[in-house]
Design an enzyme around this catalytic site. Structure first.
Site, mmCIF file in Angstrom:
data_model
loop_
_atom_site.group_PDB
_atom_site.id
_atom_site.type_symbol
_atom_site.label_atom_id
_atom_site.label_comp_id
_atom_site.label_asym_id
_atom_site.label_seq_id
_atom_site.Cartn_x
_atom_site.Cartn_y
_atom_site.Cartn_z
ATOM 1 N N THR A 145 0.869 -1.181 0.000
ATOM 2 C CA THR A 145 0.000 0.000 0.000
ATOM 3 C C THR A 145 0.907 1.231 0.000
ATOM 4 O OG1 THR A 145 -0.082 0.383 2.403
ATOM 5 C CG2 THR A 145 -1.620 -1.253 1.502
ATOM 6 N N LEU B 263 3.246 -0.930 4.784
ATOM 7 C CA LEU B 263 2.553 0.294 5.200
ATOM 8 C C LEU B 263 3.589 1.414 5.193
ATOM 9 C CD1 LEU B 263 0.629 -1.066 8.357
ATOM 10 C CD2 LEU B 263 -0.255 -0.854 6.011
ATOM 11 N N ILE C 250 7.554 -1.967 6.850
ATOM 12 C CA ILE C 250 7.454 -0.508 6.779
ATOM 13 C C ILE C 250 8.078 -0.001 5.487
ATOM 14 C CG2 ILE C 250 8.072 1.679 7.883
ATOM 15 C CD1 ILE C 250 6.059 0.010 9.516
ATOM 16 N N LYS C 251 7.276 0.797 4.782
ATOM 17 C CA LYS C 251 7.763 1.360 3.510
ATOM 18 C C LYS C 251 8.411 2.706 3.782
ATOM 19 C CE LYS C 251 5.427 0.590 -0.821
ATOM 20 N NZ LYS C 251 4.358 1.117 -1.655
ATOM 21 N N VAL C 252 9.660 2.828 3.330
ATOM 22 C CA VAL C 252 10.419 4.056 3.568
ATOM 23 C C VAL C 252 10.942 4.569 2.230
ATOM 24 C CG1 VAL C 252 12.510 4.981 4.675
ATOM 25 C CG2 VAL C 252 11.155 3.226 5.848
#
Ligand code: E4P
Length: 267
Positions: free
Chosen positions: A27, A64, A94-96
């Site tokens: 997402t 996310l 975790i998307k960074v």
């Protein structure tokens, strides 16, 4: 190749999982905004995200994204997201972003800190193999080269084609062998290929997620290249199933079954 579904819409995630082809979900804030607009109804955002994680289940990672621009903000947000949601199905990634306008190094610092804390990171907005190499080195579990946006960029910047006029999102842009070459990158698929080769040359565990996929042909190309994962919008998954000769074939089989009394076999 693993397939992730690139959507925050619960209806699409459920449907694609029911096909037996989904290994994970990605997402981003734009996809969450779209999903909320289209199907959130009165559910709280927290509950909606919790439901995505439940539906994906323990075996399917769900990315996310953080929204901060400094490493400090991104680490804080990542820890909040992880703490709030990871217990549900132990599948939060975790998307960074690789860099932010507050500083080129903020993404790397964030990845380093989170990976040392044992929080898996999907490094996003990768537009060059060099960015991917640095992200892998800093500890990213996944890197996401954006194939479709690179094709857009090459067409807009180098060919002076107007987005939505000269080319549409679903158009395919091939490299013609001479024309457009942005600092050694010839197309979105080429970006994915070079990223895979570099990471495999050095035995990184980091998996390459071919992202920003716009059409079935890109899926085929990244699969041929050996991308570890492709994250695919639901509409592209549907298109991957379509062919006029398949449609024609099923119509003919149905017609012949009706005419031959074949259906009596099933009564
Ligand atoms: C997935 O991780 C990306 O956020 C997504 O593929 C971006 O796609 P887009 O370029 O079509 O917005």
């Amino acid at each position: 190749m693993k397939i992730f579904v690139d959507t925050a819409k619960l209806s699409e995630i459920r449907e694609a999982i029911s096909w037996g082809i989904v290994d994970g979900v990605t997402t981003n804030p734009s996809l969450v905004k779209k999903a909320i607009g289209e199907e959130k109804e009165d559910t709280k955002l927290e509950d909606y995200i919790a439901e995505i994680l439940k539906v994906a289940g323990k075996t399917r990672p769900v990315s996310l994204e953080v929204m901060g621009l400094t490493a400090e903000e991104m680490v804080r947000e990542a820890e909040i997201l992880y703490e709030k949601f990871n217990d549900i199905a132990n599948n939060v990634v975790i998307k960074v972003p690789i860099n932010t306008y507050k500083g080129y190094y903020e993404g790397l610092k964030t990845i380093k800190t989170l990976s040392e804390e044992g929080i898996p990171v999907n490094c996003t907005l990768i537009m060059t193999p060099e960015q991917a190499l640095l992200a892998a080195k800093a500890g990213a579990r996944y890197v996401s080269p954006f194939a479709g946006r690179i094709d857009d960029y090459l067409r807009e910047e180098k060919l002076n084609m107007k987005k939505g006029v000269d080319f549409k999102k679903h158009d395919y842009y091939p490299w013609d062998g001479k024309g457009v070459d942005d600092n050694g990158i010839k197309s979105g698929s080429d970006l994915v290929e070079k990223t895979v080769i570099i990471l495999e040359n050095y035995g990184y565990d980091t998996e390459v997620i071919a992202s920003s996929i716009r059409n079935p042909r890109q899926v085929r190309e990244v699969a041929l290249i050996g991308a570890h994962i492709a994250t695919i919008p639901f509409s592209v998954l549907e298109k991957m199933l379509l062919h006029p000769k398949t449609k024609e074939g099923i119509e003919k089989f149905s017609e012949d079954a009706a005419e031959s009394g074949y259906e009596r076999l099933f009564s």
